[in-house]
Design a protein around this motif. Structure first.
Motif, short mmCIF file in Angstrom:
data_model
loop_
_atom_site.label_atom_id
_atom_site.label_comp_id
_atom_site.label_asym_id
_atom_site.label_seq_id
_atom_site.Cartn_x
_atom_site.Cartn_y
_atom_site.Cartn_z
N LYS A 196 1.03 -1.20 0.14
CA LYS A 196 -0.30 -0.20 0.21
C LYS A 196 1.07 1.28 -0.21
O LYS A 196 0.83 1.68 -0.84
CB LYS A 196 -0.65 -0.66 1.52
CG LYS A 196 -1.94 1.25 1.42
CD LYS A 196 -3.02 1.27 2.64
CE LYS A 196 -3.59 2.50 2.48
NZ LYS A 196 -2.83 3.84 3.85
N GLN A 197 2.28 1.34 0.67
CA GLN A 197 2.65 2.46 1.03
C GLN A 197 4.22 2.21 -0.16
O GLN A 197 3.63 3.55 -1.09
CB GLN A 197 3.71 2.13 2.16
CG GLN A 197 3.03 2.54 3.01
CD GLN A 197 3.88 2.43 4.58
OE1 GLN A 197 5.02 1.48 4.28
NE2 GLN A 197 3.01 2.38 6.07
N GLY A 198 4.08 1.40 -1.03
CA GLY A 198 4.76 1.35 -2.31
C GLY A 198 3.89 2.47 -3.25
O GLY A 198 4.71 2.71 -4.07
N MET A 199 2.36 1.79 -3.89
CA MET A 199 1.70 2.20 -4.64
C MET A 199 1.33 3.54 -4.11
O MET A 199 1.48 4.80 -5.41
CB MET A 199 0.29 1.61 -4.08
CG MET A 199 0.37 -0.18 -4.58
SD MET A 199 -1.15 -1.23 -4.66
CE MET A 199 -1.23 -2.58 -5.60
N GLU A 200 1.02 3.54 -2.95
CA GLU A 200 0.71 5.49 -2.72
C GLU A 200 2.31 6.65 -2.77
O GLU A 200 1.93 7.21 -3.59
CB GLU A 200 0.41 5.53 -0.52
CG GLU A 200 -0.83 4.91 -0.88
CD GLU A 200 -0.56 5.25 0.73
OE1 GLU A 200 -2.40 5.52 1.71
OE2 GLU A 200 0.01 4.80 2.05
N LYS A 201 3.41 5.89 -2.74
CA LYS A 201 4.39 6.74 -3.59
C LYS A 201 4.60 6.41 -5.02
O LYS A 201 5.10 7.94 -5.43
CB LYS A 201 5.84 6.15 -2.52
CG LYS A 201 7.40 7.09 -2.45
CD LYS A 201 7.91 6.16 -1.90
CE LYS A 201 9.39 6.96 -2.44
NZ LYS A 201 10.83 6.28 -1.97
N ALA A 202 4.37 5.25 -5.70
CA ALA A 202 4.43 5.53 -6.67
C ALA A 202 2.90 6.34 -7.55
O ALA A 202 3.45 7.14 -8.72
CB ALA A 202 4.27 4.09 -7.56
N GLU A 203 2.04 6.75 -7.01
CA GLU A 203 0.83 7.18 -7.37
C GLU A 203 0.67 8.62 -7.06
O GLU A 203 -0.15 9.26 -7.51
CB GLU A 203 -0.47 6.52 -7.74
CG GLU A 203 -0.40 4.91 -7.79
CD GLU A 203 -1.82 4.39 -7.49
OE1 GLU A 203 -2.92 4.49 -6.85
OE2 GLU A 203 -1.32 2.80 -7.03
N GLY A 204 1.37 8.95 -5.99
CA GLY A 204 1.25 10.10 -5.33
C GLY A 204 -0.35 10.28 -5.12
O GLY A 204 -0.43 11.77 -5.49
N LYS A 205 -0.65 9.39 -4.24
CA LYS A 205 -1.75 10.08 -3.08
C LYS A 205 -1.90 8.42 -2.45
O LYS A 205 -1.24 7.23 -2.43
CB LYS A 205 -3.07 10.07 -4.96
CG LYS A 205 -3.66 8.08 -5.21
CD LYS A 205 -4.55 8.50 -6.13
CE LYS A 205 -4.22 7.04 -6.95
NZ LYS A 205 -6.26 7.46 -8.00
N ALA A 206 -3.04 8.94 -1.60
CA ALA A 206 -3.46 8.02 -0.49
C ALA A 206 -4.39 6.96 -1.24
O ALA A 206 -4.42 7.01 -2.02
CB ALA A 206 -4.54 8.71 0.15
N VAL A 207 -3.85 5.46 -0.85
CA VAL A 207 -4.86 4.87 -1.68
C VAL A 207 -6.26 4.18 -0.79
O VAL A 207 -5.12 3.60 0.85
CB VAL A 207 -3.84 3.71 -1.67
CG1 VAL A 207 -4.19 1.70 -1.83
CG2 VAL A 207 -2.94 3.44 -2.84
N SER A 208 -6.80 3.94 -0.87
CA SER A 208 -7.57 3.15 0.06
C SER A 208 -7.98 1.78 0.05
O SER A 208 -8.46 1.05 -1.20
CB SER A 208 -9.51 3.94 0.30
OG SER A 208 -8.80 5.84 0.52
#
Length: 150
Positions: free
Chosen positions: A110-122
């Motif tokens: 989740k944290q890796g996806m948030e960093k890559a996408e530049g937004k919070a992941v729910s």
């Protein structure tokens, strides 16, 4: 030793040991199912596996718990914005098998996806965030859980 004492000991030793309660004979089963692919077919197969296992043991009146653990690209299964199976998950968890099925989402992913996408992941409300999906699978196996990868 007196004859009576020897006879009493012999009688006690020859008695069969009996289980204290019928509940002690009921088997409990636990299985973890890994999902690490962003593929709706794999996600649905994992849900089918979980449903089949629960139905099988329910028919035998045996207890079973299922934990579907997602990490890597498989986290999409539990993402609120990208899950192709979130409605099915809600039905399974809340209506069909309440208390029998758990969904674990990897916080590392989740944290890796948030960093890559530049937004919070729910993550969907029916899932629980675990620190690491891989570590969670390891710990479940160390606790005696069976492991399946569809």
């Amino acid at each position: 030793m007196g004859v009576i004492i020897r006879l009493a000991i012999a009688a006690l030793l020859s008695m069969p040991l009996v289980s204290g309660s019928p509940a002690a004979d009921v088997k409990s089963h636990r299985v973890s199912i890994q999902v690490d692919q962003n593929d709706p077919q794999v996600m649905n197969l994992a849900l089918n596996n979980a449903s089949n296992v629960i139905e099988y043991y329910r028919a035998k009146n045996e207890d079973v718990d299922v934990d579907i653990v997602t990490y890597g690209p498989g986290l999409h299964m539990l993402r609120d914005d990208t899950s192709p199976v979130k409605d099915r998950i809600k039905r399974l968890k809340e209506l069909t098998f309440p208390g029998k099925i758990q969904f674990s989402a990897c916080n590392n992913t989740k944290q890796g996806m948030e960093k890559a996408e530049g937004k919070a992941v729910s993550i969907i409300s029916d899932a629980t965030l675990v620190p690491s999906g891989v570590v969670h699978l390891m710990e479940l196996q160390e606790q005696g859980w069976s492991y399946v990868r569809p």
